[in-house]
Enzyme design. Structure first.
Site, PDB file in Angstrom:
ATOM      1  N   THR A  49       0.867  -1.183   0.000  1.00 49.45           N
ATOM      2  CA  THR A  49       0.000   0.000   0.000  1.00 49.45           C
ATOM      3  C   THR A  49       0.897   1.223   0.000  1.00 49.45           C
ATOM      4  O   THR A  49       2.125   1.089   0.015  1.00 49.45           O
ATOM      5  CB  THR A  49      -0.892   0.040   1.254  1.00 49.45           C
ATOM      6  OG1 THR A  49      -0.074   0.420   2.368  1.00 49.45           O
ATOM      7  CG2 THR A  49      -1.516  -1.304   1.541  1.00 49.45           C
ATOM      8  N   CYS A  50       0.297   2.418   0.002  1.00 49.20           N
ATOM      9  CA  CYS A  50       1.189   3.577  -0.033  1.00 49.20           C
ATOM     10  C   CYS A  50       1.940   3.765   1.291  1.00 49.20           C
ATOM     11  O   CYS A  50       2.943   4.444   1.336  1.00 49.20           O
ATOM     12  CB  CYS A  50       0.456   4.840  -0.453  1.00 49.20           C
ATOM     13  SG  CYS A  50      -1.167   5.004   0.227  1.00 49.20           S
ATOM     14  N   ASN A  51       1.430   3.175   2.359  1.00 49.37           N
ATOM     15  CA  ASN A  51       2.120   3.346   3.635  1.00 49.37           C
ATOM     16  C   ASN A  51       2.940   2.148   4.068  1.00 49.37           C
ATOM     17  O   ASN A  51       3.665   2.226   5.060  1.00 49.37           O
ATOM     18  CB  ASN A  51       1.107   3.667   4.737  1.00 49.37           C
ATOM     19  CG  ASN A  51       0.714   5.117   4.693  1.00 49.37           C
ATOM     20  OD1 ASN A  51       1.463   5.944   4.193  1.00 49.37           O
ATOM     21  ND2 ASN A  51      -0.458   5.416   5.199  1.00 49.37           N
ATOM     22  N   ARG A  52       2.798   1.025   3.368  1.00 46.71           N
ATOM     23  CA  ARG A  52       3.576  -0.142   3.792  1.00 46.71           C
ATOM     24  C   ARG A  52       3.772  -1.143   2.659  1.00 46.71           C
ATOM     25  O   ARG A  52       2.935  -1.245   1.749  1.00 46.71           O
ATOM     26  CB  ARG A  52       2.927  -0.824   4.993  1.00 46.71           C
ATOM     27  CG  ARG A  52       1.615  -1.537   4.680  1.00 46.71           C
ATOM     28  CD  ARG A  52       1.042  -2.183   5.921  1.00 46.71           C
ATOM     29  NE  ARG A  52       0.663  -1.159   6.885  1.00 46.71           N
ATOM     30  CZ  ARG A  52       1.183  -1.037   8.087  1.00 46.71           C
ATOM     31  NH1 ARG A  52       2.092  -1.908   8.487  1.00 46.71           N
ATOM     32  NH2 ARG A  52       0.805  -0.087   8.886  1.00 46.71           N
ATOM     33  N   GLU A 114      -8.233   3.777  10.533  1.00 45.10           N
ATOM     34  CA  GLU A 114      -8.698   4.038   9.161  1.00 45.10           C
ATOM     35  C   GLU A 114      -9.084   2.697   8.516  1.00 45.10           C
ATOM     36  O   GLU A 114      -8.437   1.679   8.759  1.00 45.10           O
ATOM     37  CB  GLU A 114      -7.641   4.806   8.351  1.00 45.10           C
ATOM     38  CG  GLU A 114      -6.289   4.133   8.227  1.00 45.10           C
ATOM     39  CD  GLU A 114      -6.214   3.210   7.036  1.00 45.10           C
ATOM     40  OE1 GLU A 114      -7.122   3.270   6.204  1.00 45.10           O
ATOM     41  OE2 GLU A 114      -5.268   2.416   6.964  1.00 45.10           O
ATOM     42  N   GLN A 116      -9.322   1.531   5.289  1.00 45.88           N
ATOM     43  CA  GLN A 116      -8.863   1.010   4.002  1.00 45.88           C
ATOM     44  C   GLN A 116      -7.981  -0.232   4.123  1.00 45.88           C
ATOM     45  O   GLN A 116      -8.051  -1.133   3.316  1.00 45.88           O
ATOM     46  CB  GLN A 116      -8.089   2.066   3.199  1.00 45.88           C
ATOM     47  CG  GLN A 116      -8.964   3.119   2.572  1.00 45.88           C
ATOM     48  CD  GLN A 116      -9.028   4.345   3.457  1.00 45.88           C
ATOM     49  OE1 GLN A 116      -8.915   4.239   4.677  1.00 45.88           O
ATOM     50  NE2 GLN A 116      -9.213   5.505   2.862  1.00 45.88           N
ATOM     51  N   GLU A 192      -5.996  25.259  -0.341  1.00 47.85           N
ATOM     52  CA  GLU A 192      -5.944  23.805  -0.382  1.00 47.85           C
ATOM     53  C   GLU A 192      -6.931  23.170   0.596  1.00 47.85           C
ATOM     54  O   GLU A 192      -7.735  22.310   0.237  1.00 47.85           O
ATOM     55  CB  GLU A 192      -4.522  23.362  -0.044  1.00 47.85           C
ATOM     56  CG  GLU A 192      -4.194  21.983  -0.558  1.00 47.85           C
ATOM     57  CD  GLU A 192      -2.802  21.556  -0.125  1.00 47.85           C
ATOM     58  OE1 GLU A 192      -2.603  20.352  -0.018  1.00 47.85           O
ATOM     59  OE2 GLU A 192      -1.959  22.446   0.106  1.00 47.85           O
ATOM     60  N   MET A 193      -6.882  23.646   1.856  1.00 42.13           N
ATOM     61  CA  MET A 193      -7.713  23.024   2.872  1.00 42.13           C
ATOM     62  C   MET A 193      -9.190  23.272   2.604  1.00 42.13           C
ATOM     63  O   MET A 193     -10.025  22.372   2.777  1.00 42.13           O
ATOM     64  CB  MET A 193      -7.327  23.568   4.242  1.00 42.13           C
ATOM     65  CG  MET A 193      -7.428  22.513   5.324  1.00 42.13           C
ATOM     66  SD  MET A 193      -7.453  23.215   6.951  1.00 42.13           S
ATOM     67  CE  MET A 193      -5.802  23.803   7.165  1.00 42.13           C
TER      68      MET A 193
END
Lengths: 422, 271
Positions: A49-52, A114, A116, A192-193
């Site tokens: 995944t993008c984090n792991r 989270e 996902q 952006e926010m």
């Protein structure tokens, strides 16, 4: 037979390392098949995944398998071994089981709770199933992880409450209005926010979008993107009475909306509730507006405060989740032990002895008056039959073969040794 | 029989009210089912109780304080179930069942015997007037409960304290709208009760309006609710103001109902 986890996540590796190691798109399948062919690896799954990026395996010799994986990762991704070794973490045995449970339950995620990650884990498992790279251990591990994650989700409040500013804004809007899809939303300015929050709100479905910006062209662009209507910035107050939710983020250094002006707007909209989010720093909307009836004004700090409270709540819930995981590890470890061959061999023997004894007793009852010699002969025969019947399975179990765990599971099932609960 | 039915209904409401109070602190599907189930059983027994008294007395059983309070509770529970069926307002029971229990308890302490009907009450107006009055007031009772819920939720949103009941209370808009609907439902009933009362007074006492305390207070409440409706339509008084007014309106009703009874003055002595 034990679980081995080799991987890295956002805590130990920066994004530039993570992206080098990622198995994206077609690489995932290719990588999985190569990984599965490595020596010392009996079963395999890749979670990317993008984090792991994590590689799960069933191994007998953890050290050799680990080395094989390190070489594979460094060769496949063409990354320097020292850089790789710095980031990788290794878990083996029950430690690895715990790690996978925590990952599935989103306790190891960047944002705890989270949702996902569970879906990503399921996808990784499904690919492995389709490619037949898993077997008895990883299948059980994955199924168990999924059920543990579900248990954590239902028994704790880990996934409740918004943990980002845009989610918090939507959550609040839902506590002010019954049905967002009937509400008019106005975006004042950009940034952006603000755009992120606007997008999130619009995704939740609003009836109409109004966009005002100092540069009218920008307003037109954003309106087009959001399927809304551009409004001239000078006239925004005239249109404001139509808006139920307003997100404001202009670069102005002063208040662009005063209490007086807002009072007029409220009169025009017959005091219907209005939710204003002032994301701008410095603030663009007079904070005193919050004192007006039916006006709810939140600024960035207010929203951040909610997010912080919710994050704190999640951390408290995470402690409960860890407790659940400890319990589940216990049951998993029992299951693993049951796959060990020695107790199974003993169990087969005991079971056979038991049957033999029972049947002999029955026979002695049926035919009374047997002499000592006859009795001994019958017993001798029974023992011989039992021994011959159980010899091949026990011998196979004693052999140090590759698929011993599969045999153990099969024998336990065939002899009904796990009870109905399995 | 009458006593047993009443006490059974009271017991069920008691259970329901206690569970509904615990739900303020912790709520689950099970507690919610227990709460609704005991309220429903209580309501059923209560209905049987009222029918039983009707048959025993031979007229609608709203002729003394015990019966009136009991019937009032019955109307509140009836409207609560209709509302619950239609909207599913989370936590509403916690704000209404304890009140029903209090009413039933006070009813249980009042004398219960069925006395022969005084000549003044022997009229077909009795049923019409009282049923309308109590149904109307019951709608206001629920508007009162919803009004309190609104103020609690509004406090959370305004003070930016997102904790406690915030998560479980409905949105401000829906509370406000239900409050408004209840008042638009109760107001014509109250109006009708006042009109039928005046007509009845004409036949019974020979004059439409006698300014007895009950009549005066009814008029006061009628004006309060008229203001709520009028101000909402004209000046957009909604949300917090409407909630406060609906609470004030119902407190006036309570004063009219219990206060006057304690004074024991006026022509409405029987209730």
């Amino acid at each position: 037979m034990k679980v081995l986890v080799v991987g890295l996540n956002h805590k130990v590796a920066d994004v530039d390392v993570r992206e080098k190691l990622a198995f994206n798109g077609p690489k995932l399948e290719e990588g999985l098949l190569l990984f599965h062919k490595l020596p010392h690896i009996k079963e395999s799954i890749i979670l990317s995944t993008c984090n792991r990026v994590e590689l799960y395996a069933n191994v007998d010799d953890a050290e050799k398998a680990e080395e094989a994986i390190r070489v594979f990762l460094s060769d496949y991704h063409k990354i320097d071994r020292t850089a790789l070794d710095r980031s990788l973490y290794i878990h083996a045995g029950m430690d690895a089981v715990k790690h996978v449970f925590r990952v599935a339950s989103s306790l190891d995620s960047m944002v705890i709770g989270e949702p996902q990650i569970l879906g990503q884990l399921k996808d990784a498992f499904e690919l492995a199933l389709a490619k037949k790279t898993t077997g008895i251990l990883l299948n059980k591990l994955m199924k168990k992880s999924i059920s543990v994650a579900k248990r954590v989700r239902t028994e704790t409040k880990i996934a409740e409450n918004a943990v980002s500013i845009s989610f918090a804004a939507v959550e609040l809007a839902k506590k002010i209005f019954t049905d967002l899809s009937k509400k008019v939303f106005m975006l004042l300015g950009a940034g952006e926010m603000a755009e992120l929050a606007a997008r999130h709100l619009i995704n939740n479905g609003v009836r109409e979008v109004l966009v005002a910006n100092r540069t009218f062209e920008r307003a037109c662009d954003l309106a087009k993107e959001f399927n809304g209507r551009p409004v001239k910035f000078d006239n925004f107050i005239d249109e404001m009475h139509r808006a139920d939710i307003i997100i404001c983020s202009t670069g102005a250094s002063h208040y662009i909306l005063s209490k007086n002006q807002m009072q007029k707007v409220m009169k025009e909209r017959k005091q219907r509730q209005v939710f204003i989010i002032d994301i701008s720093v410095p603030r663009n909307i007079d904070p005193e507006i919050n004192e007006l009836d039916n006006v709810y004004l939140y600024n960035v700090d207010d929203l951040q405060g909610i997010v912080d409270t919710n994050l704190f709540e999640r951390k408290k819930e995470a402690e409960k989740a860890e407790q659940i995981i400890e319990e589940e590890i216990e049951t998993f470890s029992k299951w693993l032990q049951s796959l060990d061959s020695v107790p199974t061999i003993i169990a087969i023997r005991e079971k056979a002895e038991e049957i033999k004894k029972e049947e002999l007793e029955k026979l002695m009852h049926k035919i009374p008056g047997l002499g000592q010699k006859e009795k001994e002969a019958i017993e001798y025969m029974a023992t011989a039959i039992v021994n011959k019947l159980i010899h091949p399975p026990t011998a196979a179990l004693k052999e140090d073969s590759e698929d011993r765990d599969v045999l153990v599971a099969a024998i336990r099932k065939l002899y009904g040794m796990d009870g109905k609960k399995g | 029989m009458d006593v047993i039915l009443f006490e059974l209904a009271l017991t069920c409401y008691f259970a329901s009210a206690i569970v509904s109070i615990t739900e303020i602190f912790k709520e689950s599907k099970i507690t919610h089912r227990i709460m609704l189930f005991s309220a429903a059983v209580g309501f059923f027994i209560h209905t049987v109780n009222i029918i039983y008294r009707y048959v025993a007395a031979g007229h609608i059983p709203i002729t003394n304080p015990h019966e009136a309070t009991s019937f009032f509770s019955w109307c509140i529970v009836l409207i609560f179930f209709i509302l619950n069926f239609r909207y599913k307002i989370n936590l509403l029971p916690s704000f209404i069942m304890p009140f029903v229990l209090l009413l039933m308890l006070s009813s249980s302490m009042l004398p219960r015997e069925i006395k022969p009907l005084s000549p003044v009450l022997q009229s077909y107006w009795l049923g019409i007037h009282t049923v309308f009055a109590f149904l109307g007031n019951a709608a206001f009772a629920l508007a009162f409960g919803i009004g309190i819920m609104y103020l609690v939720q509004e406090h959370y949103v305004k003070a930016k304290k997102i904790s406690g009941l915030f998560e479980r209370l409905p949105s401000l808009q829906s509370l406000d709208e239900i409050n408004y609907r209840l008042i638009t439902f109760g107001f014509p009933l109250l109006t009708f009760a006042i009109i039928t009362g005046a007509l009845w007074a004409q036949t019974a006492w020979g004059s439409y309006w006698n300014w007895d305390p009950r009549e005066t207070w009814s008029l006061v409440t009628w004006f309060i609710y008229a203001i709520i409706l009028h101000a909402r339509l004209i000046a957009g008084w909604r949300g917090k103001r409407a909630a406060i007014l609906s609470i004030v309106g119902f407190l006036t009703i309570l004063i009219a109902f219990f206060g006057i009874k304690l004074l024991k003055k006026g022509l409405h002595v029987f209730l």
